[in-house]
Design an enzyme around this catalytic site. Structure first.
Site, PDB file in Angstrom:
ATOM      1  CE  LYS A  81      63.796  -9.188  21.760  1.00  0.00           C
ATOM      2  NZ  LYS A  81      64.436  -8.605  22.925  1.00  0.00           N
TER       3      LYS A  81
ATOM      4  NE  ARG B  93      63.057 -13.309  27.703  1.00  0.00           N
ATOM      5  CZ  ARG B  93      62.184 -13.263  26.704  1.00  0.00           C
ATOM      6  NH1 ARG B  93      62.565 -13.034  25.471  1.00  0.00           N
ATOM      7  NH2 ARG B  93      60.898 -13.459  26.958  1.00  0.00           N
TER       8      ARG B  93
HETATM    9  N1  PMM Z   1      62.637  -9.521  25.208  1.00  0.00           N
HETATM   10  C1  PMM Z   1      61.335  -9.847  25.255  1.00  0.00           C
HETATM   11  C2  PMM Z   1      60.724 -10.172  26.481  1.00  0.00           C
HETATM   12  N2  PMM Z   1      61.429 -10.187  27.629  1.00  0.00           N
HETATM   13  N3  PMM Z   1      63.462  -9.890  28.764  1.00  0.00           N
HETATM   14  C3  PMM Z   1      64.774  -9.566  28.749  1.00  0.00           C
HETATM   15  N4  PMM Z   1      65.480  -9.549  29.887  1.00  0.00           N
HETATM   16  N5  PMM Z   1      65.414  -9.227  27.589  1.00  0.00           N
HETATM   17  C4  PMM Z   1      64.758  -9.199  26.385  1.00  0.00           C
HETATM   18  O1  PMM Z   1      65.400  -8.862  25.365  1.00  0.00           O
HETATM   19  C5  PMM Z   1      63.376  -9.531  26.371  1.00  0.00           C
HETATM   20  C6  PMM Z   1      62.759  -9.875  27.601  1.00  0.00           C
HETATM   21  C7  PMM Z   1      60.515  -9.838  24.001  1.00  0.00           C
HETATM   22  O2  PMM Z   1      60.732 -10.991  23.253  1.00  0.00           O
HETATM   23  P1  PMM Z   1      59.687 -12.222  23.169  1.00  0.00           P
HETATM   24  O3  PMM Z   1      58.339 -11.654  22.809  1.00  0.00           O
HETATM   25  O4  PMM Z   1      60.214 -13.126  22.138  1.00  0.00           O
HETATM   26  O5  PMM Z   1      59.616 -12.880  24.501  1.00  0.00           O
END
Ligand code: PMM
Length: 290
Positions: free
Chosen positions: A213, A252
């Protein structure tokens, strides 16, 4: 005692995610990536078909379904534990029907409240993330005065818990997530990470998504230029080791190998031979690991 967090590998079947957009946007490429994450030690996979990067516009439901369902169906048939990353009731229902067991809703039920009925009706587990607005407008909602971000997020997650249980989802099926980067500036993310104990009082396991991030990019910026998205893994690994010590239940992540290496270091330093995986409301959650 140290408990090992669950490692949730990210599979974004999207053309436009900030971290890996376009790399896994076909079923074949997504499956290859998914298997790599499993080989690298991921415990479960989070399959998503909508990018939530700041400013992103939403896909058609038909496109989102077409991206995630074939991938979920194939992996679930192989016995892989799957969560679907969606804010839409219709997509959640189709994903559970295809074999997913967990709904990861970055809006915590705010974007499409019917998603809670789908979760309740299918005895699914539910990840409720702190969220205030869709990605194209979330930067306008990053104000946590006067109480500060930790108190604000705790209050709003508590309200979501009330709505979730009122819809019939048992409390013990719910995991909470402070939503790093969602309606938050970098300083908010660090305050939340430092204040996890204040979120744990809500009584549910915590999931953290920090991988790649922008707040990590900003931390490592040189002359105001953030570190490139692909060059943030060392900082993330350090964070992983520290979060393990703070009792986070699930991480995650995009790089399962680096994450599992960092977790091995935390476990060794804690002097733990066989440790328990953190309690989470999904299958095998009491499994012993070495
Ligand atoms: N961040 C992203 C997408 N889904 N779900 C949860 N539960 N927590 C998060 O911090 C989260 C998520 C965005 O990140 P990405 O684009 O790298 O998937």
């Amino acid at each position: 005692m140290l408990t090992r967090p669950w490692v949730m590998g990210v599979v974004n079947v999207t053309p436009d995610s900030f971290s890996d957009g376009g790399r896994y946007d076909s079923t074949e490429r997504a499956l290859t990536h998914a298997r790599r994450l499993l080989d690298d030690g991921a415990d479960l996979l989070d399959i998503g078909g909508e990018s939530t990067r700041p400013g992103a516009t939403r896909p058609l439901i038909s496109d989102e379904l077409g991206r995630v369902i074939p991938v979920i169906r194939e992996l679930a048939a192989e016995g892989v534990l799957i969560s679907v990353d969606t804010m839409r009731a219709e997509v959640a229902a189709a994903a559970l029907e295809a074999g997913a067991q967990i709904v990861n809703d970055v809006s915590g039920g705010l974007a499409d409240p019917e998603i809670l009925d789908v979760v309740a009706g299918n005895d699914a587990s539910y990840v409720a993330m702190h969220w205030r607005a869709h990605s194209e407008r979330m930067h306008d909602h990053a104000d946590y005065a006067p109480d500060g971000v930790v108190v604000g997020v705790r209050r709003e997650l508590g309200q979501r818990l009330d709505a979730i249980t009122a819809a019939g989802v048992p409390l013990d099926r719910v995991v909470l997530d402070p939503g790093l980067g969602f309606a938050k500036v970098a300083a908010h993310n660090w305050e939340l990470l430092a204040g996890l104990a204040d979120l744990a009082v809500l009584g549910r396991p915590l999931l953290i998504g920090a991988s790649r991030k922008s707040f990590l990019g900003q931390l490592l910026a040189v002359d105001g230029t953030p570190r490139d998205v692909g060059e943030r893994e060392f900082a993330h690994s350090a964070l992983v080791a520290l979060l393990a010590e703070r009792g986070v239940a699930c991480l995650r992540v995009h790089d399962a190998r680096a994450t599992c290496d960092a977790l091995a270091v935390s476990a060794a330093l804690a002097g733990v031979g066989a440790i328990r995986k953190a309690d989470v409301p999904w299958q095998n959650s009491h499994q012993e690991v070495v």
